[in-house]
Every structure is written in C-alpha cells, then in structure tokens.
Design a protein around this motif. Structure first.
Motif, mmCIF file in Angstrom:
data_model
loop_
_atom_site.group_PDB
_atom_site.id
_atom_site.type_symbol
_atom_site.label_atom_id
_atom_site.label_comp_id
_atom_site.label_asym_id
_atom_site.label_seq_id
_atom_site.Cartn_x
_atom_site.Cartn_y
_atom_site.Cartn_z
ATOM 1 N N ASP A 52 0.864 -1.183 0.000
ATOM 2 C CA ASP A 52 0.000 0.000 0.000
ATOM 3 C C ASP A 52 0.899 1.230 0.000
ATOM 4 O O ASP A 52 1.594 1.509 0.974
ATOM 5 C CB ASP A 52 -0.899 -0.008 1.242
ATOM 6 N N SER A 53 0.886 1.958 -1.097
ATOM 7 C CA SER A 53 1.780 3.105 -1.244
ATOM 8 C C SER A 53 1.036 4.442 -1.161
ATOM 9 O O SER A 53 1.538 5.463 -1.608
ATOM 10 C CB SER A 53 2.520 3.019 -2.584
ATOM 11 N N ARG A 54 -0.157 4.453 -0.553
ATOM 12 C CA ARG A 54 -0.940 5.689 -0.530
ATOM 13 C C ARG A 54 -0.425 6.705 0.472
ATOM 14 O O ARG A 54 -0.664 7.901 0.326
ATOM 15 C CB ARG A 54 -2.405 5.362 -0.210
ATOM 16 N N ASP A 55 0.280 6.244 1.509
ATOM 17 C CA ASP A 55 0.755 7.138 2.553
ATOM 18 C C ASP A 55 2.271 7.247 2.550
ATOM 19 O O ASP A 55 2.975 6.363 2.070
ATOM 20 C CB ASP A 55 0.298 6.651 3.939
ATOM 21 N N GLN A 56 2.746 8.354 3.108
ATOM 22 C CA GLN A 56 4.173 8.505 3.368
ATOM 23 C C GLN A 56 4.415 8.348 4.861
ATOM 24 O O GLN A 56 3.679 8.897 5.683
ATOM 25 C CB GLN A 56 4.682 9.879 2.932
ATOM 26 N N VAL A 57 5.439 7.578 5.216
ATOM 27 C CA VAL A 57 5.844 7.427 6.602
ATOM 28 C C VAL A 57 7.101 8.255 6.824
ATOM 29 O O VAL A 57 8.070 8.146 6.069
ATOM 30 C CB VAL A 57 6.111 5.942 6.951
ATOM 31 N N VAL A 58 7.070 9.096 7.853
ATOM 32 C CA VAL A 58 8.201 9.945 8.204
ATOM 33 C C VAL A 58 8.799 9.416 9.506
ATOM 34 O O VAL A 58 8.121 9.348 10.534
ATOM 35 C CB VAL A 58 7.767 11.412 8.372
ATOM 36 N N ILE A 59 10.055 8.994 9.458
ATOM 37 C CA ILE A 59 10.735 8.403 10.608
ATOM 38 C C ILE A 59 11.902 9.303 11.009
ATOM 39 O O ILE A 59 12.687 9.728 10.148
ATOM 40 C CB ILE A 59 11.261 6.991 10.283
ATOM 41 N N SER A 60 12.004 9.578 12.290
ATOM 42 C CA SER A 60 13.077 10.459 12.751
ATOM 43 C C SER A 60 13.681 9.929 14.047
ATOM 44 O O SER A 60 13.058 9.165 14.787
ATOM 45 C CB SER A 60 12.551 11.884 12.972
ATOM 46 N N MET A 61 14.924 10.332 14.301
ATOM 47 C CA MET A 61 15.615 10.055 15.559
ATOM 48 C C MET A 61 15.877 11.376 16.268
ATOM 49 O O MET A 61 16.110 12.398 15.618
ATOM 50 C CB MET A 61 16.952 9.353 15.305
#
Length: 329
Positions: A52-61
């Motif tokens: 499912d490519s409808r959303d963007q996930v933003v991951i940060s440290m």
C-alpha cells in the motif's frame, strides 16, 4: 539503547503521500544515517504480504548514534510497521537489533554490550530473542517464501578499480493479484540506496522484461540490491533482468555465476542491445571468470570479440554465448 547506556528515541508519523517518497527519514546532522534508515525500512517491508503506497511514513531520531552502532535498526522497523497499523499500538518499546537480511524478514542479532545494560522486558533481536519479524504477530518465518538470485556484470571505470559487480533480486509473493494496476506493481519494486532516477530505470527494465513473459504473471514484491554504489550507464540491465528471471524461476541456474552485460530500449519484446566498452569488459570477464560461470553478451558484440576469448573461458570451465533476446541462455 546505545553502548553508553543512553537511549535514542525513534518516532514515526504517517501522512498522505501526495507524490512524495514512500519513506522519509531524518537524523540530526547525519544525512548518511538517514539514508541508511530509509534503506532498512524499505528492505524490511519486503516480506509484507500487501503493498500500500498511498501514505508517506516519516521516521526520525532525536539524535544520531555513532557510526558503528546498529541496534537502532529494529526500532526503525518496528516504528514503520506500528504507524501503519501492522503491529498493535504501544506507547513505548525498547528494541535492540540489527540484520544484514532485512529483505528476508530475518533479524541477525543485537549488540551484547547493549543487552547487558538493557532493562527487563526489552525486545532483543536475534536467534535467542526475536529471530524474525513474523514472530511479532505469531506468523511463521517468511524467509522461506523469499526467492533471491544474483547475476554479475563488468563494472568498468577505466582503472584498477574495474571489477565484477553483483546485482541481487529478491521476490516475495503479493496478495491481491486480481485487479492490480501497473502503477501499484511498479511501486512494489524497490531498490533501496539508489537515487530516484536509477530506481525508475530499474523499475522500467523489470516491468518491461516481465511483460515479455507473455502470461498473466503473479504479483511480486521485489527488492533490488547492488554490490557497489555509484553505478553509471545502463550496462547492468541484462544482469538485472536475468537475476529477476532466476529468482522467479524463469531460467535454469548455472553451475557457477551468470555474468552479463547488455541493455535494451525494448525489454517488453525481450531484445538485448549493445553497450559500450567491449574490449575492456571482455578482458575483465576473461580475467575474473571461474569454473561453471555462464557469460552472456549482446549478439552485436559477437563479430568483435577478442581473439581467443572463447577458448580462454572454455579452458577455465566457463562458457560464453552472445544473445539477442532473453529467455535463451
């Protein structure tokens, strides 16, 4: 948790993609680490049954670990899965683990120094803890359903750094073959670590070559990895296409390696076209060939092959064929 006992916080959020990258990562003052975070997250998605490519996930440290620290990898994978609803929501999880085979869903281990100071209840990756990602939800090890294959191509840069480079294609069956559109299938082909232009070229080559199969093919989640960075040109394409065909069971495995050089503007028709660098690439192949290797070159090169190349390869126990189409190796 790091070797000094401190804790790095990994945060993931989700938003409508809107034409952006599927995964965006950041680490303070460490762009190389952010790129590695993105690569880990993408590789770990390989064994997910649905795409499912409808959303963007933003991951940060909240801060950047040292260059030698790797226990943050499992935390990045868990954050990516949790924010997309693939794992039960938890406010905080202390996770330590790393892997060199995320694309197979396997977790190789964790830093024993970190585990020694970790509090009770910490999630430890590895054979004695969490051996694979399926165990998070009571599922079997998905690595057995991943098929991987490699092919090699001559990487010519005009100097002593010339070498054979491998390209590896791993495929995992996707659910929902009925009604799937081409855009979704293209999005299911990932090449972590490559820039967007190179990823697009990889997707175009694989999509075209799979069209040449001439049948309603099953859907695959596909991950492509290269043995070296900084690729130039498109002479890797034939090796890429052959590795994909090997992984999907469309070709017979050679006794040794497949070594190939070639490209195409018409992979959908199965055509293999010429590339530059005939003389230096043939010299490199002759030098590096080993018993059982199968060398595949464009048919357009046949008349210009260096004298004695076939005999030299045969003497090493390798074989050579010049092809104008895929499917006949």
């Amino acid at each position: 948790m790091l070797a000094d006992g401190s804790v790095v916080t990994v945060t993931a959020t989700r938003r409508p993609r809107g034409g952006r990258a599927d995964i965006k990562c950041s680490a303070p003052g460490a762009p190389a680490l952010a790129a590695r975070m993105q690569e880990v997250a993408r590789l770990a998605r390989h064994t997910e049954a649905r795409h499912d490519s409808r959303d963007q996930v933003v991951i940060s440290m909240d801060r950047a670990p040292g260059a030698q620290e790797r226990d943050w990898e499992l935390a990045v994978v868990l954050a990516d899965r949790s924010v997309r609803g693939l794992l039960p929501p938890q406010s905080q999880t202390l996770a330590l683990g790393w892997s060199d085979q995320w694309q197979r869903g396997r977790i190789d281990g964790h830093d024993a120094r970190n585990a020694h100071i970790a509090p009770a209840g910490a999630l430890l990756g590895g054979p004695q803890g969490l051996p694979h990602l399926g165990a998070l939800t009571g599922q079997p090890d998905a690595a057995h359903a991943v098929s991987s294959a490699r092919a090699w191509f001559p990487l010519h840069s005009g100097g002593i750094n010339d070498s054979l480079c491998w390209v590896e294609v791993s495929v995992y069956p996707l659910d929902g073959g009925e009604g799937a559109d081409k855009a979704a299938d293209d999005e299911a082909i990932a090449a972590p670590g490559l820039d967007s232009a190179r990823q697009h070229a990889v997707r175009q080559a694989l999509a075209g070559a799979r069209h040449f199969d001439g049948e309603a093919a099953p859907r695959w989640r596909t991950t492509v990895r290269f043995g070296q960075d900084g690729l130039h040109g498109n002479s890797y394409e034939l090796a890429l296409v052959l590795a994909d065909r090997l992984a999907r069971g469309r070709e017979f495995l050679p006794r040794g390696r497949i070594i190939a050089s070639g490209c195409s503007q018409a992979w959908h028709a199965g055509q293999v076209e010429t590339v530059e660098g005939l003389a230096p690439k043939c010299a490199l192949i002759e030098r590096e060939a080993a018993p059982g290797d199968r060398v595949l070159l464009p048919r357009a090169w046949e008349a210009g092959l260096p004298p004695g190349l076939r005999d030299a390869l045969r003497a090493k126990g390798a074989s050579l064929a010049c092809v104008e189409r895929i499917g006949i190796i």
